[in-house]
Structures are given as C-alpha cells and as structure tokens.
Design a protein around this motif. Structure first.
Motif, PDB file in Angstrom:
ATOM      1  N   GLY A 183      67.472 -75.924 -30.283  1.00  0.00           N
ATOM      2  CA  GLY A 183      66.424 -77.096 -30.888  1.00  0.00           C
ATOM      3  C   GLY A 183      65.469 -77.163 -30.028  1.00  0.00           C
ATOM      4  N   PHE A 184      64.496 -77.666 -30.225  1.00  0.00           N
ATOM      5  CA  PHE A 184      63.287 -77.892 -29.290  1.00  0.00           C
ATOM      6  C   PHE A 184      62.373 -79.182 -29.847  1.00  0.00           C
ATOM      7  N   LYS A 185      61.971 -79.844 -28.692  1.00  0.00           N
ATOM      8  CA  LYS A 185      61.404 -80.977 -29.015  1.00  0.00           C
ATOM      9  C   LYS A 185      59.864 -80.749 -28.006  1.00  0.00           C
ATOM     10  N   GLY A 186      58.601 -81.092 -28.471  1.00  0.00           N
ATOM     11  CA  GLY A 186      57.454 -80.795 -27.860  1.00  0.00           C
ATOM     12  C   GLY A 186      57.382 -81.397 -26.585  1.00  0.00           C
ATOM     13  N   GLY A 187      56.534 -81.175 -25.806  1.00  0.00           N
ATOM     14  CA  GLY A 187      56.045 -82.016 -24.821  1.00  0.00           C
ATOM     15  C   GLY A 187      55.002 -82.901 -24.894  1.00  0.00           C
ATOM     16  N   GLY A 188      54.366 -83.686 -23.674  1.00  0.00           N
ATOM     17  CA  GLY A 188      53.438 -84.492 -24.180  1.00  0.00           C
ATOM     18  C   GLY A 188      52.975 -85.381 -23.061  1.00  0.00           C
ATOM     19  N   PHE A 189      52.464 -86.611 -23.261  1.00  0.00           N
ATOM     20  CA  PHE A 189      51.810 -87.253 -22.152  1.00  0.00           C
ATOM     21  C   PHE A 189      52.150 -88.763 -22.232  1.00  0.00           C
ATOM     22  N   ASP A 190      52.486 -89.422 -21.056  1.00  0.00           N
ATOM     23  CA  ASP A 190      53.189 -90.574 -21.024  1.00  0.00           C
ATOM     24  C   ASP A 190      51.839 -91.539 -21.183  1.00  0.00           C
ATOM     25  N   PRO A 191      52.031 -92.442 -22.308  1.00  0.00           N
ATOM     26  CA  PRO A 191      50.865 -93.259 -22.473  1.00  0.00           C
ATOM     27  C   PRO A 191      50.749 -94.492 -21.413  1.00  0.00           C
ATOM     28  N   ARG A 192      51.779 -94.614 -20.593  1.00  0.00           N
ATOM     29  CA  ARG A 192      51.702 -95.676 -19.603  1.00  0.00           C
ATOM     30  C   ARG A 192      51.535 -95.204 -18.245  1.00  0.00           C
ATOM     31  N   GLY A 193      51.256 -93.937 -18.266  1.00  0.00           N
ATOM     32  CA  GLY A 193      50.945 -93.311 -16.702  1.00  0.00           C
ATOM     33  C   GLY A 193      49.725 -93.796 -16.251  1.00  0.00           C
ATOM     34  N   VAL A 194      49.621 -94.069 -14.804  1.00  0.00           N
ATOM     35  CA  VAL A 194      48.540 -94.437 -14.096  1.00  0.00           C
ATOM     36  C   VAL A 194      48.039 -93.485 -13.255  1.00  0.00           C
ATOM     37  N   SER A 195      46.778 -93.121 -13.508  1.00  0.00           N
ATOM     38  CA  SER A 195      46.271 -91.899 -12.775  1.00  0.00           C
ATOM     39  C   SER A 195      46.153 -92.247 -11.327  1.00  0.00           C
ATOM     40  N   THR A 196      45.917 -93.452 -10.823  1.00  0.00           N
ATOM     41  CA  THR A 196      45.705 -93.735  -9.516  1.00  0.00           C
ATOM     42  C   THR A 196      47.042 -93.735  -8.585  1.00  0.00           C
ATOM     43  N   ALA A 197      48.281 -93.452  -9.704  1.00  0.00           N
ATOM     44  CA  ALA A 197      49.304 -93.387  -8.888  1.00  0.00           C
ATOM     45  C   ALA A 197      49.634 -91.864  -8.592  1.00  0.00           C
ATOM     46  N   ALA A 198      48.985 -91.164  -9.186  1.00  0.00           N
ATOM     47  CA  ALA A 198      49.168 -89.710  -9.164  1.00  0.00           C
ATOM     48  C   ALA A 198      49.215 -88.982  -7.842  1.00  0.00           C
ATOM     49  N   PRO A 199      50.231 -88.231  -7.596  1.00  0.00           N
ATOM     50  CA  PRO A 199      50.222 -87.494  -6.044  1.00  0.00           C
ATOM     51  C   PRO A 199      49.105 -86.837  -5.850  1.00  0.00           C
ATOM     52  N   ASP A 200      48.541 -86.980  -4.370  1.00  0.00           N
ATOM     53  CA  ASP A 200      47.509 -85.874  -3.914  1.00  0.00           C
ATOM     54  C   ASP A 200      48.435 -84.810  -3.440  1.00  0.00           C
ATOM     55  N   ALA A 201      48.565 -83.787  -4.510  1.00  0.00           N
ATOM     56  CA  ALA A 201      49.371 -82.597  -4.254  1.00  0.00           C
ATOM     57  C   ALA A 201      48.851 -81.827  -2.987  1.00  0.00           C
ATOM     58  N   ASN A 202      47.820 -81.346  -3.162  1.00  0.00           N
ATOM     59  CA  ASN A 202      47.022 -80.739  -2.147  1.00  0.00           C
ATOM     60  C   ASN A 202      46.657 -81.091  -0.828  1.00  0.00           C
ATOM     61  N   GLY A 203      46.707 -82.640  -0.796  1.00  0.00           N
ATOM     62  CA  GLY A 203      46.606 -83.146   0.348  1.00  0.00           C
ATOM     63  C   GLY A 203      44.846 -83.269   0.579  1.00  0.00           C
ATOM     64  N   ASP A 204      44.091 -82.808  -0.123  1.00  0.00           N
ATOM     65  CA  ASP A 204      42.877 -82.977   0.044  1.00  0.00           C
ATOM     66  C   ASP A 204      42.037 -84.490  -0.006  1.00  0.00           C
ATOM     67  N   GLY A 205      42.807 -85.315  -0.492  1.00  0.00           N
ATOM     68  CA  GLY A 205      42.390 -86.578  -0.333  1.00  0.00           C
ATOM     69  C   GLY A 205      41.709 -86.819  -1.939  1.00  0.00           C
ATOM     70  N   VAL A 206      41.596 -86.139  -2.881  1.00  0.00           N
ATOM     71  CA  VAL A 206      41.266 -86.291  -4.122  1.00  0.00           C
ATOM     72  C   VAL A 206      42.100 -85.960  -5.227  1.00  0.00           C
ATOM     73  N   ARG A 207      42.249 -86.894  -6.054  1.00  0.00           N
ATOM     74  CA  ARG A 207      43.123 -86.841  -7.318  1.00  0.00           C
ATOM     75  C   ARG A 207      42.352 -85.882  -8.115  1.00  0.00           C
ATOM     76  N   SER A 208      42.623 -84.806  -8.617  1.00  0.00           N
ATOM     77  CA  SER A 208      41.661 -83.829  -9.341  1.00  0.00           C
ATOM     78  C   SER A 208      42.507 -84.012 -10.659  1.00  0.00           C
ATOM     79  N   TYR A 209      41.445 -83.481 -11.609  1.00  0.00           N
ATOM     80  CA  TYR A 209      42.146 -83.698 -13.071  1.00  0.00           C
ATOM     81  C   TYR A 209      43.625 -82.691 -13.264  1.00  0.00           C
ATOM     82  N   ASP A 210      43.650 -81.786 -12.728  1.00  0.00           N
ATOM     83  CA  ASP A 210      44.834 -80.961 -12.809  1.00  0.00           C
ATOM     84  C   ASP A 210      45.984 -81.737 -12.104  1.00  0.00           C
ATOM     85  N   GLU A 211      45.982 -82.585 -11.100  1.00  0.00           N
ATOM     86  CA  GLU A 211      46.929 -83.156 -10.424  1.00  0.00           C
ATOM     87  C   GLU A 211      47.329 -84.344 -11.519  1.00  0.00           C
ATOM     88  N   ILE A 212      46.405 -84.954 -11.953  1.00  0.00           N
ATOM     89  CA  ILE A 212      46.679 -86.149 -12.884  1.00  0.00           C
ATOM     90  C   ILE A 212      47.378 -85.623 -14.118  1.00  0.00           C
TER      91      ILE A 212
END
Length: 770
Positions: free
Chosen positions: A487-516
């Motif tokens: 069985g398979f169920k597709g992925g997606g996007f959480d509609p309740r997600g908060v962009s400003t809560a996304a972690p700064d994964a590379n530590g450059d001080g900017v939340r990039s589109y890819d990180e969000i």
C-alpha cells in the motif's frame, strides 16, 4: 463507539466466506440448499463468492442492516475485527477510519485518509461528509489490509465500499420510519418505476433523519449531539441485453448543532468546574453557522460485447462544503476557539477492461483524479490574539493497474496484480496573526500583525504497488491462501505549518525556501503486508469459521500533530508533521458463525451464534522526535485497540404469518490511545457494550416492526478529543507548576476535551412496502 446488534450478520473476513444463519422459515429438507448460498461481492472488481476471494473482507447486507437498526456507516466497523470507524469530534459527518492500525485522524486539507471510502465504486477523497447514513443500501463491504492494486494510493489500511441498490423491475414504493428516545424521528421514502418495457427505470429515495441532543450546551441553550439531516438520491438506469447504465445523484444537508466537547479538567485560570453530564458543554463559539452540504453525480456504464469481455466506465463529480465552530476549550470565554470551513471538490474517471474465460480472469484499467481541498480556520486565544490558517491543496493522480487470476487446477489458483501511480500535490499555506479580534476571513475585526507563513510548493510521487496470492482448496469446503500486498499513500504539506518555525539547518541565519519546504512537507508512507488464511465449512456447513494471521512492515509513517508553542513571545499553535521511520503490525483474526440448533423449541425455529475476535500488536520500531531522539518504545498506535471482540446470539421462530427474530450482542474493545503520546483521562480504557434487537417480518416481506436497544447499560466511553497541556515528551504525564497546577500550552484554562460515543438509545422501526 456503539456495537450493532445483528440477528444474522453475513460476516466474512480474511479467511471466511460470509454466510447467513438458516432462516426460520426454511424446512429441514432445504437446510443444505440455504447454507450453500454464496455471498457475492466485488472486492476484486468482479462478482465472485467471498469463499473464493483471498482478501480480508467483511460483508453485511442491507436487509440485515435494517434488522439490526443500523443508523450510519460507523456501526459497520463493529462487525469486523481490528477496524475503527467513528465520527470525528465536532461534526456528525466527518469520518475517522482505521483498519489494522492504519488510518488518519486529522481532517484538514493537507492530509488524506489511510482507509479509502467508496460510494458505488467512486472514491471519496476527503473525510468531510463521509459518515454515510444507512438507507437504500444493497450491502457494505470492508476490505482489510492494503488495497493499492485495485483501489489506489489511499487504501493503505483498507477500503470500505458502500453499495446502493439497483432499481426494481416492478413499480415499488416503500416507507420506513423510526421513533425513539431523545426525540429520534426518521423517515425514509423509496420508490421506483419502470418506463415502457422496463429497459429504462427511474427511482429515488428521500430521507429525513432527526434526533434531539444527548445533552445541552449550557451557554447557548442548544441541544448537544443532536441530528438534523435531509438526504436524498435519484437514479435512472438502463437495463439492456448487453449494457447497463446508471446515472445517479445524491445530496445531503446536515444542519445539526455543533458537537460541544466535555472538559475533563477544571479551568486552570478561571477555576470553572467540570460538568456532571459528559454530553453537556459550555462553549460559546457560534460562527460560522454549523452546516454541511454534500452532493455528487455518477455515470456508470457497463457493456458486455461478448460472453468473456466486460467494459466499464465510472465518471463522477463530487463537492462538499462545511462550516463548523469548534470550541476546543468548551468554555464561554474565548480561550481556544476555532471557527473553521472545509471546501472539497473532485472529478474522477475510471476505465476497466475485464476478461474471464474458463480458469482465467483478468482486469486492466486506468484511473484519473483531479481534486481540490481548502481549509480555513482561526485559532482565537485570550487577549484578542488570532492565528488564521489557510490551506489550499490540489491533487492530480493518474494510475494504470492490472489484476489477473489463473486456476492451475480445481485445487490451485494464483493471482498477481500491480498498480503504478503518478501523484502530484500542490499546496498553498498562509498563516497570519491578527490582534484585537478574529480574522477578517471569519468576520472578525482584528488587525494584521504578522504573516508567519506564505508558502507554495509542489511535490511529485511515483509508486508501484504489487500484490500476489496463492490459494489451495483441498476440498470444496476448505480454502487455504497466502498473500502479499503493498500500500502507498502520497506525501504532502502540513497546512498548519509555520515558516518562521522552520529550523535554520545550515546555520547561515536565513531560512531558505528549501529549509521551509523540508519543514512543512512530509514524505509518502508505505506498507508491505503478508497474510495467511484458512476458510472452512464443517458439519454440513452449519459451522463456518475463518482464521487468519497477518504481518505488515509500515515505513515512513505520517504522524500529523499540532502543538501549542511560543514564537516571538506570543503563544500560538503550530502544525508539526513527521514521518516515523518504521513500524511493525501483526495480528490474528478469528470469526465464524454456528447454527446451534433447529426446530428444538418450535417447528422451524433456529438458534445461531456469530463471533468475531481480533488481536493486533502494533509497535513503532523507529520514531525520531523533535529532539532527535528515537522514542519508538514510548509511542503508541492511535485508534488501535489491542483486542476487539464481539458475540451475537440470535434466535428466530415463525410467528403469525411471519418470522420473529431476537438477538443480543456483547462487544468489547481494549484500551485505545487517542494519540501516539499517552494522554491520561483522554485515552479510553477497555469497555464492553450490550445491544438487543427484536424484529418481526411478514412472510410476504411487505411489513416489518422492530424494537432496538443500543448500549442498553448506558456505558460512557470516549471516541476522540483534544489535549493542549504541557506533557512529558517521553511518558505523556502532564507537567505541573511548583504549586501542582497543570500547565496550558494553548489558552489560559488548558484544553483536555473529550467527545463520547452515543449513550443508551431505544427506538422502534416500522417498514411497509406497497
């Protein structure tokens, strides 16, 4: 969740072809003939006996649903082991479905169900308006385990098929009414008529379903847990020599009051005490006006150009709109108030080509779905702070599939199949914070303070889902099988997600589109399921039983969740969806029916016993939480009791030119967790329910009269709820202040709110066919 009373349920599961207990009017000389009647289902998209289907199926006929006084589709879940079907929290019409540990509890647009619901072979893409009321139904089938080959990407746990009746060849008018406690009053009118020689038939049904509340909203004065539904279906059918065409439409309007939850704790800040009656509530939120409208139309065409070939086309359009005020805190003050709307529409097309000749059966087909789902809701907190969430999800799915069965001999049969799915999900997520009142979207006067998410993204997923099975019939009355399915169920996007809560994964001080993107998105989930089963009929088919065992490897399990948090010094909530790495699900299911005695107390009477037992062991093997810690041994499967069991004792006897059927059912469900993390008070301990039914039907099938009692011991049991309290991330225990007070994570008074299954209901039914 209530357990239905069944006087002679046709139950077939993983390893058993369902059958009905012998009718009381059958003579001894006709015993074998009656017991050999096959239950015909379409679990493999073609008509065949359940005895021959190597798939986990439970089938219940429409006639028996009437006998037991079934009210809506959620009751069907109690006829099969390891199945949970329940109304989801604040409305009467949103469905939560779990089969063998797989499902989806959150109804917002970013998430799709793990159990597929089908209305006359049309997949319903969203859970809103999916609690289908029982009327004008031919049968309902529950298919357990992944059905990805024949039923698509969102049947990773299984599928539920609601099959309506075809129109009669003769003119017909039927009335069925119900009167019961809590001012229950239902009326269903069904009619049909042939046109000309009967090739063209027209018909329809109109249903009025109403009930007063089980409790009261002490703030608004409205009934709580009431029912106010209008529904109808209209059908035109062509019955030709080599073609069948059905054009059907259905409409449902639910104007029931909002279902207010019951607070399990006193107000942390206000000190408001807990109410005595669990069906009473205090929530004051009344916008938007609670209303659910759903409609759809389907064109089904089946042609038989030869004895061996069948062609099918299934075209459907469906739409539903819901408005619902959800008062999470269930208090008069604005503490955690959530006005919400859901808007869904879908267009689907399926083509099937079937070939059957001798020992070979084959099916190939194609499927297309174009669906849009919108969710909008405020989260209104104390002090005039409001977080508006808007999610808009487009789904396009293409699939090609095939399934083939070949009888190597009278004893051996093999089946193989596969489906390839292309899935595209496009999503827009808008999160805004307003101060001074609600958002303008819901008529509030708040002022925009900040936009915390303004995200658009697209993701594509591809998956091949195969299945294979082998069947061995050592004799006519025994069937052994082994199967594998994915069985398979597709992925997606959480509609309740908060962009400003996304972690700064590379530590450059900017939340990039890819990180969000990585923070808001989630991956597909898959299940590889293995099953062995044995179907048997013994003692001249007076005893039938099934025994089946299954093992499933569940990967990248989608875990939606929402938590209260503080961002920029302001309390708010955030959606956090993760993919738990691995889980293992295994269990055993044992069902059967026995004709215990015949003509022992009176001529042509019968005593029968039906049982169902399910055991499931569902464990996470890898579950990395937000701390980066594997907490698999500290998480539970939600809505998945370890044990499910039920037994029905039924007696039928000829009385006054008819048959009197009496039955009593006792069912049991062990402890059920509402979420992966334990929540004391909200998690439901094991409980048992007791139902009874007494129904008299005339031999001519023109008149019936029944008396039904549901949950006659008036057991209180929780089916769903909300928790926004600070919890220990490992044990789920509620954290407390130094003074011993609970700590809210949303609002000031804290949220621990429960919704309950129906209390005792007693009602009479009467039906007359002209």
């Amino acid at each position: 969740m209530r357990r239905i009373s069944i006087h002679s349920v046709l139950v077939a599961t993983t390893a058993l072809a369902a059958f009905a207990p012998l009718p009381a009017f059958a003579q001894d000389t006709a015993v074998n003939e009656v017991l050999e009647d096959a239950i015909v289902v379409t679990a493999r998209r073609r008509e065949e006996s359940l005895q021959d289907v190597p798939i986990a199926v439970t089938a219940v006929s429409g006639a028996q649903l009437e006998q037991q006084g079934a009210l809506d589709i959620t009751e069907i879940g109690e006829s099969a082991p390891n199945v949970t079907l329940e109304v989801s929290r604040g409305t009467n019409t949103t469905l939560t479905a779990f089969i063998r540990g797989v499902g989806q509890q959150d109804p917002v647009a970013g998430f799709e169900a793990g159990v597929g619901l089908y209305l006359d072979d049309v997949y319903l893409n969203r859970p809103q308006a999916a609690v289908l009321d029982i009327y004008d139904v031919e049968r309902i089938e529950v298919l357990r385990g992944p059905q990805g080959t024949l039923y698509g990407r969102n049947t990773i746990g299984g599928a539920v098929k609601y099959v309506t009746k075809k129109l009669d060849a003769d003119p017909m008018l039927r009335l069925r009414g119900t009167l019961g406690t809590d001012e229950q009053a239902d009326l269903v009118v069904t009619g049909s008529m042939p046109v000309g020689d009967g090739t063209l038939r027209l018909g329809g049904s109109l249903a009025r379903l109403s009930r007063g509340g089980f409790g009261k909203n002490l703030t608004t004065g409205d009934d709580n847990y009431n029912k106010d539904v209008w529904a109808g279906r209209a059908t035109a059918e062509i019955h030709g020599d080599a073609v069948f065409v059905r054009l059907s439409g259905d409409y449902t309007k639910d104007k029931s009051n909002p279902r207010g939850g019951h607070r399990l704790i006193a107000g942390i800040a206000s000190g408001t005490p807990v109410l005595d009656d669990v069906f009473d509530s205090r929530g004051a939120l009344d916008d938007p006006k609670q209303e659910v409208k759903a409609w759809g139309t389907t064109l089904f065409v089946e042609a038989n150009p030869s004895d061996f070939v069948t062609l099918r086309s299934i075209t459907s359009y469906r739409k539903d709109d819901s408005g619902t005020p959800i008062d999470f805190d269930a208090l008069p003050a604005v503490d955690v108030d959530v006005p919400a709307t859901y808007n869904n529409k879908q267009l689907s097309q399926e083509i099937q080509f079937l070939y059957q000749n001798g020992g070979f059966s084959g099916l190939i087909g194609g499927y297309f779905l174009d669906a849009n789902a919108k969710t909008a809701f405020d989260v209104r907190l104390p002090g005039g702070v409001t977080a508006l969430t808007f999610g808009d999800v487009d789904t396009e799915t293409f699939a090609i599939f095939g399934d083939f069965t070949y009888d190597l001999s009278d004893q051996f049969s093999v089946s193989v199949g596969g489906r390839y799915t292309w899935d595209e999900r496009s999503s827009t997520v808008l999160r805004q914070v307003f101060l001074g009142g609600g958002s303008p979207f819901f008529g509030g006067g708040g002022t925009l303070f900040a936009t915390t998410s303004n995200f658009s993204g697209t993701a594509n997923f591809k998956e091949f889902t195969p299945r294979a099975s082998v069947s061995f019939k050592p004799s006519e009355n025994h069937n052994l099988y082994a199967s594998y399915s994915k069985g398979f169920k597709g992925g997606g996007f959480d509609p309740r997600g908060v962009s400003t809560a996304a972690p700064d994964a590379n530590g450059d001080g900017v939340r990039s589109y890819d990180e969000i993107f990585d923070f808001i998105s989630f991956e597909p989930e898959t299940v590889d399921s293995y099953e062995i089963g044995w179907k048997a009929s013994l003692f001249d088919r007076r005893l039938r039983f099934s025994l089946a065992a299954f093992h499933a490897d569940y990967k990248d399990v989608q875990i939606p969740g929402s938590v209260g948090t503080v961002i920029g010094g302001q309390q708010t909530f955030i959606g956090v969806t993760t993919n738990a790495g691995k889980a293992r699900i295994q269990g055993v299911e044992f069902e059967g029916n026995a004709v215990l005695a015949e003509s022992f107390g009176a001529a042509d009477d019968q005593l029968s016993f039906n049982w169902a037992l399910g055991y499931i062991n569902a464990d996470y093997k890898q579950f990395i939480d937000s701390r980066g810690i594997d907490v698999a041994d500290r998480r539970n499967f939600q809505n998945t009791p370890e044990w499910t069991a039920a037994g029905t004792l039924a007696y039928s006897v000829p009385v006054a030119s008819g048959t009197l059927n009496a039955s009593t059912t006792l069912s049991y469900r062990s402890k059920t967790y509402q979420f992966e993390l334990p929540a004391e008070g909200l998690d439901q301990k094991g409980y048992a329910l007791w139902d009874v039914s007494l129904v008299w039907s005339s031999d001519s099938d023109r008149f019936s009269l029944g008396l039904h009692g549901k949950n006659i011991l008036n057991k209180e049991y929780i089916t769903s709820g909300y928790v926004f309290l600070s919890q220990n991330a490992d044990t789920g225990a509620y954290n407390r202040t130094g003074a011993g007070a609970l700590i809210p994570t949303l609002g000031a008074d804290g949220v621990l709110t429960a919704y309950y299954g129906n209390p005792r209901q007693v009602f009479v039914t009467a039906g007359y066919k002209f």
